[in-house]
Scaffold this motif. Sequence first.
Motif, mmCIF file in Angstrom:
data_model
loop_
_atom_site.group_PDB
_atom_site.id
_atom_site.type_symbol
_atom_site.label_atom_id
_atom_site.label_comp_id
_atom_site.label_asym_id
_atom_site.label_seq_id
_atom_site.Cartn_x
_atom_site.Cartn_y
_atom_site.Cartn_z
ATOM 1 N N ALA A 37 0.806 -1.217 0.000
ATOM 2 C CA ALA A 37 0.000 0.000 0.000
ATOM 3 C C ALA A 37 0.842 1.272 0.000
ATOM 4 O O ALA A 37 0.309 2.368 -0.163
ATOM 5 N N LEU A 38 2.141 1.159 0.175
ATOM 6 C CA LEU A 38 2.999 2.348 0.213
ATOM 7 C C LEU A 38 3.051 2.994 -1.164
ATOM 8 O O LEU A 38 3.199 2.316 -2.176
ATOM 9 N N ASP A 39 2.920 4.324 -1.201
ATOM 10 C CA ASP A 39 2.896 5.037 -2.475
ATOM 11 C C ASP A 39 3.696 6.328 -2.386
ATOM 12 O O ASP A 39 4.519 6.495 -1.488
ATOM 13 N N GLY A 40 3.428 7.249 -3.289
ATOM 14 C CA GLY A 40 4.180 8.495 -3.352
ATOM 15 C C GLY A 40 4.053 9.363 -2.116
ATOM 16 O O GLY A 40 4.971 10.109 -1.779
ATOM 17 N N ARG A 41 2.926 9.276 -1.431
ATOM 18 C CA ARG A 41 2.774 10.033 -0.180
ATOM 19 C C ARG A 41 3.777 9.537 0.855
ATOM 20 O O ARG A 41 4.392 10.330 1.565
ATOM 21 N N ASP A 42 3.935 8.231 0.932
ATOM 22 C CA ASP A 42 4.908 7.651 1.862
ATOM 23 C C ASP A 42 6.326 8.001 1.431
ATOM 24 O O ASP A 42 7.164 8.364 2.260
ATOM 25 N N TRP A 43 6.593 7.872 0.129
ATOM 26 C CA TRP A 43 7.925 8.164 -0.399
ATOM 27 C C TRP A 43 8.348 9.584 -0.043
ATOM 28 O O TRP A 43 9.484 9.830 0.349
ATOM 29 N N ALA A 44 7.434 10.525 -0.172
ATOM 30 C CA ALA A 44 7.738 11.930 0.115
ATOM 31 C C ALA A 44 8.085 12.151 1.587
ATOM 32 O O ALA A 44 8.816 13.087 1.920
ATOM 33 N N GLN A 45 7.605 11.289 2.467
ATOM 34 C CA GLN A 45 7.872 11.432 3.898
ATOM 35 C C GLN A 45 9.145 10.718 4.346
ATOM 36 O O GLN A 45 9.628 10.961 5.445
ATOM 37 N N PHE A 46 9.680 9.848 3.499
ATOM 38 C CA PHE A 46 10.919 9.144 3.848
ATOM 39 C C PHE A 46 12.089 10.132 3.844
ATOM 40 O O PHE A 46 12.203 10.975 2.957
#
Length: 128
Positions: A37-46
Amino acid sequence: MTVRRAAAIAVVASATLFGGGLVMGASAAEQPRRWTALDGRDWAQFAPKEKEAYVAGFLAGAANAAVSSSDTALIRTTVDSLSRTGALQFPFGHMVYANQLDEFYWWDNHVPTPLYLALSAINQRLRQ
């Protein structure tokens, strides 16, 4: 970061990623999210190091999946051979993919795309 520490992070990330155990932290009101379920929103927070570890783990898991054996010597030999000949499914270095993910998710319409699908799309484009 030493090579040994980077390898350990990749192995741990790979084990959790491909073992289905990677979940994002969640508040009491929401359920933990699986790696699918990880997507661009998660990527931006890494953080940058988290991005590197995520991609390194993904690549290690993909390389490990190329060998259907529990014999670690055989896995190492096979993965080393595939790497030397450029025959890994994801043949580029983790920083190539991390940078490409940053560019991919710059586009708002890409943000909902799951990370593993984004990596696959990026890999297909790079291999052409």
